[in-house]
Design an enzyme around this catalytic site. Structure first.
Site, mmCIF file in Angstrom:
data_model
loop_
_atom_site.group_PDB
_atom_site.id
_atom_site.type_symbol
_atom_site.label_atom_id
_atom_site.label_comp_id
_atom_site.label_asym_id
_atom_site.label_seq_id
_atom_site.Cartn_x
_atom_site.Cartn_y
_atom_site.Cartn_z
ATOM 1 C CD GLU A 173 -1.469 -0.619 -16.766
ATOM 2 O OE1 GLU A 173 -0.458 -1.344 -16.636
ATOM 3 O OE2 GLU A 173 -1.982 -0.342 -17.853
ATOM 4 C CE LYS B 159 8.033 -0.548 -12.103
ATOM 5 N NZ LYS B 159 8.780 -1.706 -11.616
ATOM 6 C CG ASP C 280 8.630 -6.373 -7.156
ATOM 7 O OD1 ASP C 280 9.346 -6.186 -8.167
ATOM 8 O OD2 ASP C 280 9.008 -6.170 -5.993
ATOM 9 C CE1 TYR D 123 4.235 -4.439 -19.257
ATOM 10 C CE2 TYR D 123 4.000 -5.663 -17.202
ATOM 11 C CZ TYR D 123 4.789 -5.203 -18.252
ATOM 12 O OH TYR D 123 6.116 -5.501 -18.292
ATOM 13 C CE LYS E 96 9.897 1.507 -9.028
ATOM 14 N NZ LYS E 96 11.272 1.027 -9.148
ATOM 15 C CB CYS F 172 23.164 -27.119 20.889
ATOM 16 S SG CYS F 172 21.432 -26.605 20.812
ATOM 17 C CB CYS G 211 20.289 -29.300 24.272
ATOM 18 S SG CYS G 211 21.201 -29.780 22.797
ATOM 19 C CB CYS H 53 21.908 -28.825 17.761
ATOM 20 S SG CYS H 53 21.681 -29.930 19.166
ATOM 21 C CB CYS I 251 18.249 -30.562 20.753
ATOM 22 S SG CYS I 251 18.248 -28.764 20.834
HETATM 23 S S1 IVH Z 1 4.659 -0.951 -18.720
HETATM 24 C C1 IVH Z 1 7.083 1.190 -21.653
HETATM 25 N N1 IVH Z 1 3.079 -1.749 -16.791
HETATM 26 O O1 IVH Z 1 8.122 -2.583 -14.697
HETATM 27 C C2 IVH Z 1 6.411 0.645 -20.489
HETATM 28 N N2 IVH Z 1 5.377 -2.278 -16.662
HETATM 29 O O2 IVH Z 1 10.623 -0.666 -15.170
HETATM 30 C C3 IVH Z 1 6.906 -0.670 -20.162
HETATM 31 N N3 IVH Z 1 5.982 -3.612 -14.727
HETATM 32 O O3 IVH Z 1 10.086 -4.127 -17.083
HETATM 33 C C4 IVH Z 1 6.359 -1.290 -18.993
HETATM 34 N N4 IVH Z 1 3.960 -3.762 -13.867
HETATM 35 O O4 IVH Z 1 8.451 -5.581 -15.898
HETATM 36 C C5 IVH Z 1 4.333 -1.702 -17.273
HETATM 37 N N5 IVH Z 1 1.564 -2.444 -15.166
HETATM 38 C C6 IVH Z 1 2.805 -2.408 -15.646
HETATM 39 C C7 IVH Z 1 3.877 -3.029 -14.998
HETATM 40 C C8 IVH Z 1 5.156 -2.939 -15.538
HETATM 41 C C9 IVH Z 1 5.224 -4.105 -13.734
HETATM 42 C C10 IVH Z 1 7.441 -3.787 -14.838
HETATM 43 C C11 IVH Z 1 7.881 -4.331 -16.165
HETATM 44 C C12 IVH Z 1 8.964 -3.430 -16.666
HETATM 45 C C13 IVH Z 1 9.290 -2.615 -15.479
HETATM 46 C C14 IVH Z 1 9.627 -1.218 -15.919
#
Ligand code: IVH
Length: 680
Positions: free
Chosen positions: A115, A117, A119, A225, A314, A418, A421, A436, A441
């Site tokens: 999946e 991850k 942010d 998730y 990552k 400035c 100007c 300014c 300006c």
């Molecule tokens: S699973 C035990 N799936 O990543 C597994 N986490 O460092 C728990 N996160 O705090 C997380 N996308 O906020 C999982 N597809 C995803 C995710 C995900 C983002 C974040 C989540 C968690 C952090 C883990």
């Protein structure tokens, strides 16, 4: 009057209908109806609920607007801790994790789910008897904050789940899409509020508001998730089935989730994600790899706060080190003096960077960044590259501390000036930026023209960054009013401009004269007045004339106007140059007042019309314009909410439908009579 049962049924039907469209729009990204149709469904539901408050329920789609602010968030104990994830930063790391897992499992068969991850920030949502009862942050994993009120405003989170087990908890990520983040920051820039550094901070900041009405206005979304636990129904045997189950319950799961049979497929998934990463509509900082089988997950268990059965893969962060050659000052539209890093060019994640943001002088001091330093620069997705901080070990003692006022000191004038100007520089109390103070300006003037013509403002197509600069430099437009006195011949003389494009611009300028007042107010670029504030001011004052004469007290009477905004408006209308510009805009024929009368005072307010067939005295557009003029709504299709169908020759199916629904039919003559009555 309709019976109570009937009303209740009608309300429930409306809710089901709206929830269905919500899912289509917010979860499946596949709407069936226009925004306007959706709005009218919502309005109808709201009206029904207002009239029949006994049937209002907390899971109604109308209840997503936010509630009264809280004093503080409550605490929620997580029945099962929210874990974090171990990291892999290379194929070697990943293989090490995989081999450890193999060893623990012997020759047992398993597969993976991969999946993106996301942010954002992790949340846990608890549903009891199908109703969302608690939404919580992760906190320290064991206890989080109760942010239910805020999460309820996010459209992709179902408030209720039909046919759900007695109790369950899902976990997922709340995030801000890149597009929403950029838009939000743009608005904040105009309103001179501090910008969010990245979509994650913006999401976190939005969700941790004590006033959920603010959260409701932020563009937030979710991906669910993980199934935390479920009671009253068997736990799915695999994570994949859990994802399917949650999707069926109405949660938004990521369509990029994928089952992988073996570690090679996992690596291929990661490569593909890396290629797609920039083009995804949200920020993802890696890929989460999970072992699919639930019994195997349970067997492997956790180490510390991290499960053995999952890992975050990552790419290494996109940072680089380079030399900070100098700190330049650029002047913004509202006169802010923005310190900008001039760098020895360096590649960061495939892009060569020469400049980076340094925010403000306080920030530079706090990070102890000095000219000549070797610095770490970072590029995070959509965000302008920024200087993270100095590498102090590399100092040679030749580095120079930055002093903004010294940097812009003018020997000639004997004061800081400035850089564009030579204007005087001020730092208002309580603000971090220097400004300014010269209204004329050139740097500001040029950016003001650009802002004035921009899409959300007067929307003058063809007048963007380059043309604004050219117009200014050639002396054709020194301020926004000059635009309206331009001639096609003058424009055609500009570099690379043909006669046709010149005429197009002239036409676009002409069209812009009738933009709604709110746009004009926004376009003027009054400090701290963004597009939302412009709408509010329009509603209050209805003309530039009225607004320009508003006293400070009158402005402060408006609940959303604080001292900063009030002072800025007053200052704007005190400035001679601004008044001259407004006068010339007026003389050029730019609309300076709101001509649409407030709809609720009009005779046909709240009434819906559909016009069909050929009329003798009107074209359809004219008939619809008349309807709107009298406060009614002109719709394309006949629904139960239609009040009148006006029909002419060859009316077709709309008339038939109206008849079957028992809607009042109007001949053209009836319609004319109604207009007469309304006008009398
Ligand atoms: S699973 C035990 N799936 O990543 C597994 N986490 O460092 C728990 N996160 O705090 C997380 N996308 O906020 C999982 N597809 C995803 C995710 C995900 C983002 C974040 C989540 C968690 C952090 C883990």
């Amino acid at each position: 009057m309709a019976g109570q049962d009937e009303i209740k049924e009608k309300i429930e039907k409306l809710r089901a209908e709206i929830n269905r469209h919500n899912r289509l729009y917010y979860i499946q990204d596949n709407p069936e109806i226009s925004d306007a149709e959706y709005d009218s469904l919502m309005q109808e539901l709201k009206r029904q609920e207002d009239e029949n408050p006994q049937f209002l329920t907390p899971d109604s789609p109308t209840q997503r607007v936010g509630a009264e602010p809280l004093e503080a968030f409550g605490v929620v104990d997580h029945p099962y801790p929210l874990l974090s994830l171990g990291n892999a930063f290379s194929d070697e790391d990943l293989m090490a994790w995989y081999n450890r897992t193999l060893k623990l499992l012997g020759n047992r068969a398993f597969d993976f789910v991969c999946e993106p991850k996301i942010d954002g920030l992790a949340v846990a949502l608890t549903y009891i008897n199908g109703q969302l009862v608690t939404g919580a942050t992760r906190g320290d994993g064991l206890r989080g904050e109760n942010i239910t009120q805020n999460l309820r405003t996010i459209r992709s989170i179902p408030l209720s789940v039909p046919n759900a087990p007695a109790r369950f908890e899902v976990r997922g990520e709340v995030y801000m899409p890149k597009s929403g983040f950029l838009k939000l920051n743009k608005e904040r820039e105009v309103e001179e509020q501090p910008l969010f550094a990245n979509p994650r901070n913006a999401a976190a900041g939005s969700v941790r508001q004590l006033d959920s009405r603010i959260t409701a206005k932020r563009p937030l979304d979710t991906f669910i998730y993980m199934l935390g636990y479920v009671e009253g129904q068997a736990t799915p045997a695999t994570h994949w089935e859990a994802l399917e189950q949650m999707k069926a319950w109405g949660f938004k799961t990521n369509p990029r989730n994928q089952r992988c049979k073996n570690i090679e497929e996992v690596m291929a998934y990661f490569q593909k994600w890396k290629e797609e990463r920039e083009s995804l509509p949200y920020e993802a900082d890696g890929v989460v790899i999970k072992l699919n089988q639930k019994n195997i997950q349970d067997e492997l268990g956790d180490v510390g706060r991290e499960p053995r059965w999952a890992i975050a893969y990552k790419p290494p962060a996109v940072q680089a080190t380079t030399k900070l050659l100098n700190i330049g000052i650029s002047v913004g539209r509202t006169g802010t003096l923005n310190p900008t890093a001039e760098l020895e060019p360096v590649a960061v994640g495939g892009v060569t960077i020469k400049n980076a943001s340094l925010h403000n002088e306080d920030d530079i001091r706090r990070k102890d960044i000095r000219i000549g330093d070797t610095v770490v620069v970072q590029r995070a997705g959509e965000v302008i590259p920024e200087v993270v901080g100095p590498v102090k070990e590399k100092r040679t003692d030749k580095e120079v501390e930055f002093d903004l006022l010294k940097a812009i000191y003018s020997q000639e004038k004997g004061r800081p000036a400035c850089p564009e100007c030579g204007g005087e520089v001020v730092k208002p109390e309580g603000e971090v930026m220097y400004y300014c103070s010269n209204a004329a300006c050139p740097a500001q003037a040029q950016l003001r023209i650009e802002h004035f013509a921009s899409k959300g403002a007067m929307d003058i197509r063809g007048v963007g960054e380059n043309i604004s600069a050219l117009l200014y430099d050639k002396g054709l437009a020194k301020n926004v009013a000059d635009l309206y006195y331009l001639k096609a011949e003058q424009l055609a003389e500009l570099e690379k401009m043909g006669e046709k494009s010149a005429q197009n611009i002239i036409n676009a300028i002409e069209t812009s004269k009738t933009r709604p007042l709110a746009r004009l107010i926004f376009a003027l670029g009054i400090k701290h007045v963004g597009d939302e504030m412009a709408e509010i001011l329009t509603n209050e004052f209805r003309s530039i004339e009225n607004l320009s004469q508003a006293s400070r007290e009158r402005l402060l009477d408006i609940s959303t106007v604080g001292h900063k905004i009030a002072d800025s408006i007053i200052a704007f209308f005190k400035e001679e140059d601004n008044l001259k510009i407004l006068q010339r805009l007026k003389e050029a024929g730019v609309k300076m007042e709101e001509t649409t009368v407030k709809a609720q005072n009009l005779p046909w307010a709240g009434k819906e019309f559909v016009v069909t067939g050929r009329l003798e005295n009107f074209t359809r557009q004219e008939a619809e314009a008349k309807i709107k003029e009298l406060g009614g709504a002109a719709k394309d299709s006949v629904t139960r909410k239609t009040d009148y169908v006006v029909y002419g020759a060859d009316p077709g199916s709309k008339k038939t439908k109206a008849e079957s629904l028992g809607i009042t039919l109007l001949t053209e003559n009836d319609f004319l009579k109604m207009i007469e009555e309304a006008n009398s």
